[in-house]
Scaffold this motif. Structure first.
Motif, short mmCIF file in Angstrom:
data_model
loop_
_atom_site.label_atom_id
_atom_site.label_comp_id
_atom_site.label_asym_id
_atom_site.label_seq_id
_atom_site.Cartn_x
_atom_site.Cartn_y
_atom_site.Cartn_z
N THR A 6 -1.29 -1.33 -6.89
CA THR A 6 -2.74 -1.46 -7.04
C THR A 6 -3.16 -2.92 -7.01
O THR A 6 -2.33 -3.82 -7.10
CB THR A 6 -3.20 -0.83 -8.37
N SER A 8 -9.07 -2.91 -0.61
CA SER A 8 -9.10 -1.54 -0.04
C SER A 8 -9.28 -1.61 1.47
O SER A 8 -8.63 -0.88 2.21
CB SER A 8 -10.23 -0.73 -0.68
N LYS A 9 -10.15 -2.52 1.91
CA LYS A 9 -10.40 -2.66 3.34
C LYS A 9 -9.16 -3.21 4.05
O LYS A 9 -8.83 -2.75 5.16
CB LYS A 9 -11.57 -3.62 3.56
N THR A 52 -11.77 -6.15 -5.03
CA THR A 52 -11.38 -4.74 -4.97
C THR A 52 -11.77 -4.12 -3.64
O THR A 52 -10.98 -3.42 -3.01
CB THR A 52 -12.05 -3.95 -6.12
N PHE A 95 0.84 -1.20 0.00
CA PHE A 95 0.00 0.00 0.00
C PHE A 95 0.87 1.25 0.00
O PHE A 95 0.63 2.20 -0.75
CB PHE A 95 -0.92 -0.01 1.22
N LYS A 142 -6.34 -0.63 4.57
CA LYS A 142 -6.71 0.39 5.53
C LYS A 142 -6.61 -0.14 6.95
O LYS A 142 -6.30 0.59 7.89
CB LYS A 142 -8.14 0.88 5.26
#
Length: 230
Positions: free
Chosen positions: A90, A224-225, A220, A85, A228
């Motif tokens: 990506t 992202s989760k 996706t 990240f 984070k």
């Protein structure tokens, strides 16, 4: 996308996997079982094609799910996703690198199945294309499981359960009309038809596209989760 990111992660995965015996064994399990079964039932009409269809489906469904979920879950435990990240890697780059290794390994070992058949060149090309598509969708599903799981043990448990459902459903569909009605809407059900040498249909292709799009969308969100939370 950055090619250098994909290349670096791809070579890293090759080195890591060569040290990971359980992952390597996954890629040869079903071809070996098919070899044993075809030799044991040699001389009985239709058995070779049945075993090839059945075990090649399991190979292109179960193996990528297990391998990909295991690889990603282990990297989550080691906080590698956090590093990725920060490096602005990506999801597409990540899946192309990890998935590229799994897909390549699965195709190389999956080509062994052709040794047990008498397919023409055209049939062999359709078989390999179907194997590639099935493996691609399966590895995205495996990525979903790996990204969702908290650790490698949890990912393994989920991957075995879900992998067996999708891998064995097409086989059970041959004996149960109710299961067949469900199986035809899954990617594994359609892939099993193509691997068995049946004609490619528009309905089958639509099912594969929808399955892939849905799974990639889920991956996706989970990616992202994950970055984070890490």
């Amino acid at each position: 996308m950055h090619v250098q990111n994909i290349t670096a992660l791809f070579y890293k995965q090759i080195k890591d996997s060569l040290k990971n015996t359980p992952v390597l064994v996954l890629f040869i399990v079903f071809p070996i079982i098919a070899l044993v079964m075809t030799q044991a039932m040699k001389g009985q009409a239709g058995m070779d094609s049945l075993f090839v269809s059945m075990f090649s489906t399991m190979h292109c469904v179960f193996t990528p799910i297990m391998a990909t979920s295991s690889i990603i879950a282990e990297e989550k435990e080691k906080n590698t996703l956090r590093v990725l990240f920060l490096s602005n890697v990506t999801l597409k780059e990540y899946l192309l690198s990890i998935g590229g290794f799994v897909l390549l390994a699965n195709l190389i070992t999956g080509s062994i199945f052709l040794l047990f058949t008498e397919y023409s060149v055209k049939q062999s090309l359709i078989f390999m294309a179907s194997l590639a598509i099935g493996s691609l969708i399966s590895l995205v599903l495996g990525a979903c499981l790996g990204l969702y799981s908290k650790n490698a043990a949890a990912a393994s448990g989920m991957a075995i359960s879900i992998g067996m459902i999708f891998a064995f459903m097409p086989m059970l569909a041959n004996f149960n009309s109710g299961i067949e009605a469900i199986s035809k809407f899954t990617f594994s059900g359609q892939i099993s038809y193509f691997l068995a040498g049946k004609d490619v249909t528009v309905f089958g292709l639509i099912v594969l596209v929808i399955n892939f799009v849905l799974l990639f969308a889920i991956a996706t969100v989970l990616y992202s989760k994950s970055i984070k939370e890490d």
